[in-house]
Every structure is written in structure tokens, then in C-alpha cells.
Design an enzyme around this catalytic site. Sequence first.
Site, mmCIF file in Angstrom:
data_model
loop_
_atom_site.group_PDB
_atom_site.id
_atom_site.type_symbol
_atom_site.label_atom_id
_atom_site.label_comp_id
_atom_site.label_asym_id
_atom_site.label_seq_id
_atom_site.Cartn_x
_atom_site.Cartn_y
_atom_site.Cartn_z
ATOM 1 N N SER A 83 -7.603 14.962 -4.279
ATOM 2 C CA SER A 83 -7.730 13.687 -4.974
ATOM 3 C C SER A 83 -9.154 13.498 -5.490
ATOM 4 O O SER A 83 -10.121 13.992 -4.885
ATOM 5 C CB SER A 83 -7.411 12.572 -3.974
ATOM 6 O OG SER A 83 -7.756 11.328 -4.501
ATOM 7 N N TYR A 137 -8.665 8.120 4.434
ATOM 8 C CA TYR A 137 -7.732 8.897 3.598
ATOM 9 C C TYR A 137 -8.495 9.983 2.832
ATOM 10 O O TYR A 137 -8.140 11.157 2.847
ATOM 11 C CB TYR A 137 -6.996 7.960 2.616
ATOM 12 C CG TYR A 137 -6.346 8.693 1.454
ATOM 13 C CD1 TYR A 137 -5.224 9.499 1.661
ATOM 14 C CD2 TYR A 137 -6.868 8.601 0.151
ATOM 15 C CE1 TYR A 137 -4.638 10.188 0.597
ATOM 16 C CE2 TYR A 137 -6.286 9.280 -0.905
ATOM 17 C CZ TYR A 137 -5.171 10.069 -0.674
ATOM 18 O OH TYR A 137 -4.599 10.756 -1.732
ATOM 19 N N LYS A 189 -8.547 14.294 2.967
ATOM 20 C CA LYS A 189 -8.387 15.203 1.809
ATOM 21 C C LYS A 189 -9.549 16.204 1.768
ATOM 22 O O LYS A 189 -9.352 17.393 1.576
ATOM 23 C CB LYS A 189 -8.358 14.393 0.500
ATOM 24 C CG LYS A 189 -7.072 13.633 0.286
ATOM 25 C CD LYS A 189 -5.937 14.557 -0.079
ATOM 26 C CE LYS A 189 -4.598 13.906 0.062
ATOM 27 N NZ LYS A 189 -3.455 14.801 0.075
HETATM 28 P P1 NAD Z 1 4.225 10.187 -2.062
HETATM 29 O O1 NAD Z 1 3.973 9.370 -0.864
HETATM 30 O O2 NAD Z 1 5.129 9.652 -3.096
HETATM 31 O O3 NAD Z 1 4.746 11.632 -1.635
HETATM 32 C C1 NAD Z 1 4.365 12.277 -0.447
HETATM 33 C C2 NAD Z 1 5.647 12.794 0.211
HETATM 34 O O4 NAD Z 1 5.287 13.444 1.425
HETATM 35 C C3 NAD Z 1 6.616 11.677 0.558
HETATM 36 O O5 NAD Z 1 7.898 12.009 0.069
HETATM 37 C C4 NAD Z 1 6.572 11.609 2.076
HETATM 38 O O6 NAD Z 1 7.831 11.236 2.601
HETATM 39 C C5 NAD Z 1 6.190 13.029 2.440
HETATM 40 N N1 NAD Z 1 5.450 13.172 3.698
HETATM 41 C C6 NAD Z 1 4.379 12.465 4.116
HETATM 42 N N2 NAD Z 1 3.954 12.925 5.299
HETATM 43 C C7 NAD Z 1 4.766 13.966 5.638
HETATM 44 C C8 NAD Z 1 4.811 14.856 6.728
HETATM 45 N N3 NAD Z 1 3.942 14.782 7.752
HETATM 46 N N4 NAD Z 1 5.778 15.802 6.736
HETATM 47 C C9 NAD Z 1 6.661 15.905 5.721
HETATM 48 N N5 NAD Z 1 6.671 15.078 4.663
HETATM 49 C C10 NAD Z 1 5.727 14.115 4.616
HETATM 50 O O7 NAD Z 1 2.805 10.541 -2.692
HETATM 51 P P2 NAD Z 1 2.494 11.166 -4.098
HETATM 52 O O8 NAD Z 1 1.940 10.111 -4.958
HETATM 53 O O9 NAD Z 1 3.631 11.969 -4.572
HETATM 54 O O10 NAD Z 1 1.284 12.108 -3.687
HETATM 55 C C11 NAD Z 1 1.498 13.461 -3.325
HETATM 56 C C12 NAD Z 1 0.211 14.013 -2.754
HETATM 57 O O11 NAD Z 1 -0.827 13.854 -3.709
HETATM 58 C C13 NAD Z 1 -0.273 13.289 -1.499
HETATM 59 O O12 NAD Z 1 -0.836 14.245 -0.633
HETATM 60 C C14 NAD Z 1 -1.351 12.345 -2.008
HETATM 61 O O13 NAD Z 1 -2.319 12.079 -1.035
HETATM 62 C C15 NAD Z 1 -1.926 13.139 -3.158
HETATM 63 N N6 NAD Z 1 -2.524 12.301 -4.215
HETATM 64 C C16 NAD Z 1 -1.764 11.310 -4.791
HETATM 65 C C17 NAD Z 1 -2.349 10.505 -5.773
HETATM 66 C C18 NAD Z 1 -1.564 9.393 -6.425
HETATM 67 O O14 NAD Z 1 -2.185 8.510 -7.028
HETATM 68 N N7 NAD Z 1 -0.227 9.386 -6.379
HETATM 69 C C19 NAD Z 1 -3.682 10.712 -6.157
HETATM 70 C C20 NAD Z 1 -4.394 11.735 -5.556
HETATM 71 C C21 NAD Z 1 -3.796 12.538 -4.586
HETATM 72 C C1 UD1 Z 2 -6.190 4.516 -5.150
HETATM 73 C C2 UD1 Z 2 -7.053 4.896 -4.007
HETATM 74 C C3 UD1 Z 2 -7.333 6.396 -4.109
HETATM 75 C C4 UD1 Z 2 -6.007 7.151 -4.048
HETATM 76 C C5 UD1 Z 2 -5.090 6.647 -5.146
HETATM 77 C C6 UD1 Z 2 -3.695 7.218 -4.971
HETATM 78 C C7 UD1 Z 2 -8.331 2.907 -3.410
HETATM 79 C C8 UD1 Z 2 -9.684 2.290 -3.395
HETATM 80 N N1 UD1 Z 2 -8.269 4.107 -4.041
HETATM 81 O O1 UD1 Z 2 -6.889 4.833 -6.360
HETATM 82 O O2 UD1 Z 2 -8.147 6.795 -3.052
HETATM 83 O O3 UD1 Z 2 -6.208 8.537 -4.232
HETATM 84 O O4 UD1 Z 2 -4.966 5.221 -5.100
HETATM 85 O O5 UD1 Z 2 -3.061 6.721 -3.858
HETATM 86 O O6 UD1 Z 2 -7.366 2.366 -2.895
HETATM 87 N N2 UD1 Z 2 -5.708 -2.806 -9.410
HETATM 88 C C9 UD1 Z 2 -5.641 -4.147 -9.711
HETATM 89 N N3 UD1 Z 2 -4.606 -4.853 -9.194
HETATM 90 C C10 UD1 Z 2 -3.657 -4.306 -8.393
HETATM 91 C C11 UD1 Z 2 -3.749 -2.924 -8.081
HETATM 92 C C12 UD1 Z 2 -4.804 -2.212 -8.605
HETATM 93 O O7 UD1 Z 2 -6.478 -4.684 -10.419
HETATM 94 O O8 UD1 Z 2 -2.745 -5.025 -7.943
HETATM 95 C C13 UD1 Z 2 -6.822 -2.014 -9.984
HETATM 96 C C14 UD1 Z 2 -7.730 -1.431 -8.922
HETATM 97 O O9 UD1 Z 2 -8.770 -2.304 -8.626
HETATM 98 C C15 UD1 Z 2 -8.228 -0.160 -9.632
HETATM 99 C C16 UD1 Z 2 -7.090 0.214 -10.597
HETATM 100 O O10 UD1 Z 2 -6.262 -0.931 -10.703
HETATM 101 O O11 UD1 Z 2 -9.356 -0.467 -10.383
HETATM 102 C C17 UD1 Z 2 -6.265 1.371 -10.102
HETATM 103 O O12 UD1 Z 2 -5.872 1.078 -8.767
HETATM 104 P P1 UD1 Z 2 -4.896 2.008 -7.930
HETATM 105 O O13 UD1 Z 2 -3.657 2.255 -8.704
HETATM 106 O O14 UD1 Z 2 -4.763 1.438 -6.566
HETATM 107 O O15 UD1 Z 2 -5.658 3.399 -7.884
HETATM 108 P P2 UD1 Z 2 -7.153 3.721 -7.409
HETATM 109 O O16 UD1 Z 2 -7.799 2.588 -6.744
HETATM 110 O O17 UD1 Z 2 -7.864 4.308 -8.563
#
Ligand code: NAD
Ligand code: UD1
Length: 344
Positions: free
Chosen positions: A137, A161, A165
Site C-alpha cells: 500500500s 495497518y 504492510k
Molecule cells: P478486502 O477486505 O476487500 O479483501 C481482502 C480479502 O481477504 C477479504 O475477502 C477477506 O475476507 C480476506 N481475508 C482477510 N484476512 C484473511 C485471512 N487471515 N485469511 C484468509 N482470508 C482473509 O480488501 P481489498 O480492498 O480487496 O484489499 C486487498 C489487499 O490489498 C489487502 O491486503 C489490503 O490491505 C491491500 N490494499 C488495499 C487497498 C484499498 O484501498 N482497497 C489499498 C492498499 C492496499
Molecule cells: C485509507 C487508509 C490507507 C489504506 C486505504 C485502503 C487512512 C488514513 N488511510 O486511505 O492506509 O491503505 O484506505 O484501505 O485511513 N474521506 C472523506 N469522507 C469520508 C471518507 C473519506 O472526506 O467519509 C476522504 C479522506 O479524508 C481522504 C479521501 O477521502 O482524504 C480518501 O479516503 P479513503 O477512501 O479512506 O482512503 P485513504 O485515506 O486515502
Amino acid sequence: MKRILATGGLGFVGSHTCLSLLYQGYKIIVIDSLINSSFEIYQKLKKINEVLNLELNNKFTFIKGDIRNSALIENIFQEASMKDQPINSVIHFAGLKSVNQSILNPLQYWDSNVIGTINLLKTMRNNQCFNIVFSSSATVYKPKLNRMLDENSDLGPMNPYGMTKLTNEKILEDIFKSDPNKWSISLLRYFNPVGAHSSGSLGELPIGMPNNLFPILMKVALGELDFLSIYGKDWPTKDGTCIRDFIHVMDLAEAHIAALKFLIDNRPQNIALNIGTGKGTSVLEIIKTFQEVNGICFPYHFVKRRMGDQPFLVADNKLALSLLDWIPTRNIVDMCADSVKNLI
Ligand code: NAD
Ligand code: UD1
């Protein structure tokens, strides 16, 4: 073609990536505990493939389970080998991702995200599987005001979190160094994935009350929430709201396949890649675009800054563009339009 194990493959990013993988003819085994997804996603993925007339038999298996369960993971690898289709690569999405929850319950996050990864890596090594794409991330970086982040930018997560990572990245670096001819590792540092498959058949369906902007926007659009709160209007940005690098989840899905191909064609390897578009959009801009594109009007108001937020998070994505056969092609209009299609 060899098999791929997708941990957490029914989650938001995982399910969209599985769709792309199946479309390109890969054979996948998904392991997911369903802690933040549901069995319905598996059924949806199968249905989309039927509609596309893609033959799935034996190509797509789902196993409900936790990556911390060593015996189960070992069994998945062994069975695949016995069927003469060994797992040769892993895409490791599984993990917990709420920043707030990680502050409230750090042990749960360290256990699931780090112990789970160690367990997975041990089993991979035991079974001679050395290719892994890891979901990292942008949160691993130290905040930098109004400057794009490249892969050499300072690291310094601000919450548990993010620390899990970064720790996983370090573990992967250590195992690579311990046997540099064996492992091929790609750390994909996602920026802000949003949107959904353009068919409207998949989307972001988190369990419980979401914290992230797009799932909340969806709830407001559906009328489940009356208004949207924007966290802060006094950030040092052009309109006072935070700037993010939103990337369409299908562009992100395709980046995984490109990274996998890169790892296999250029092994051994240990590389971190920013996966973003390189374009910054403010929270206010994305809300206005979402309303315009979808013809929806809803109230929003400004509240105080959210703890832990950073004003500017935009990827310098040149390294990924130069190494991978990949380029993001969808813009914020596509992201906003596609994200609501599965609600209609
Ligand atoms: P998500 O929560 O939708 O998907 C994660 C999946 O992993 C879920 O289906 C959950 O049930 C499963 N899971 C969690 N813990 C588990 C475990 N111990 N064993 C087996 N399954 C498990 O999240 P996502 O948005 O699809 O993100 C996927 C990955 O990318 C995550 O590792 C997250 O931290 C990372 N990531 C996501 C974002 C984002 O904004 N979505 C940003 C940066 C990194
Ligand atoms: C967040 C996490 C980041 C994580 C990512 C995916 C925080 C501080 N960061 O990123 O570590 O990898 O999610 O899970 O939580 N916002 C609003 N109103 C809302 C929701 C969000 O204004 O109701 C704004 C936030 O302030 C931010 C932007 O929208 O500026 C994006 O927010 P969000 O979708 O939560 O993502 P990040 O904060 O970038």
C-alpha cells in the site's frame, strides 16, 4: 498452464483480479476466510464466466479458510501437486485493511496480516513455489507535502495497518536475500483503488460500515446515508480537500497480471512498484464528478480533519510503466460511472 493461488481472492481487489485472470485463461485457487467478503462473490464470478461462455470446469476453485491455518494451506499445495497442476505463483491479497480498526485492535492486525504472511511463505517454500505478488500500500510511505511518491521515497507508516504492510515487505526482502536465486517477488504499492467491473456484475461490497470514501459514497447514493462528511476543508491543497491518486480497480487487476508475467520472465526478482495513475484528484473534485456522471445529487458538509489523513498522496508510477506491460486506461469518469453499476 500452472495454477495460481489467490489469497483473499473474493475481496474487492482480489475478485476483480480473479475475473481478469480467468478471462486470460489462468487456473486459480482462491482461499478466503470471508471475514470481509462473501460466498456470493464466488457465485458471481462463476456466473460472469458463464455469460462470457468461458469454460470454467476445474479452472476456478474456492476454499473457505484462513491463511493462518498451516495444515489447510499445506493441503492446498499438496493436492494441487497430486493433481499434476502444482501452484507455481501466489497473489497475496488476504489481509485486514481498516486503519481505524488496526489502531483499536493492533494484535488482530499483526496476527492476521503478518503471522498469516509468514505462514503462507513457509508453505510456499516447502512446496517449491517461489513467485509472489504482494498487495502492499501507499500507506508504507512517510507523508511528503505536494510531492509525488516514487519507490525510493522515505518509508514511515503512521498506523499499525501500515506497519504490518511494511513488515511484510521487509520479511519478503529478507527471504529474497537469504536465497537470491530462488524468489521472485513483487510488492505492489496500491494507491486508491475504486470503481468496479464495467459489466455491473461485481463491485466493492465490504462487510459492515465502511470507512473509505467510495463505499461511503455508494451508501449515500443508495440513500442509506443522508449526507457525506468531507474530512477537512483547510488542507494545503488547491480547494482545501485532500488529494488522492484514484485508480480504477480493473486497471489495478491488470497490473497484477502484468506483474506476474514480469516476475516469471525476469526471475529472480524483488521489486516494489507503485500502482497508481500518477494523477491527483481532490476529494471535492471526485464527489462532484460522481454526482455529475451518475446524475445524483446529495448533500455533503465539511467536518474536521480525520486523524491520520495526509493531504497529498499521488504515485510516481514511472517504474511500473517502464517495467510492466501495463498502463492504466480508465479515468475518474469511468471510476465514478462503473462504481454504481452493480447497485442498479
Ligand atoms: P478486502 O477486505 O476487500 O479483501 C481482502 C480479502 O481477504 C477479504 O475477502 C477477506 O475476507 C480476506 N481475508 C482477510 N484476512 C484473511 C485471512 N487471515 N485469511 C484468509 N482470508 C482473509 O480488501 P481489498 O480492498 O480487496 O484489499 C486487498 C489487499 O490489498 C489487502 O491486503 C489490503 O490491505 C491491500 N490494499 C488495499 C487497498 C484499498 O484501498 N482497497 C489499498 C492498499 C492496499
Ligand atoms: C485509507 C487508509 C490507507 C489504506 C486505504 C485502503 C487512512 C488514513 N488511510 O486511505 O492506509 O491503505 O484506505 O484501505 O485511513 N474521506 C472523506 N469522507 C469520508 C471518507 C473519506 O472526506 O467519509 C476522504 C479522506 O479524508 C481522504 C479521501 O477521502 O482524504 C480518501 O479516503 P479513503 O477512501 O479512506 O482512503 P485513504 O485515506 O486515502
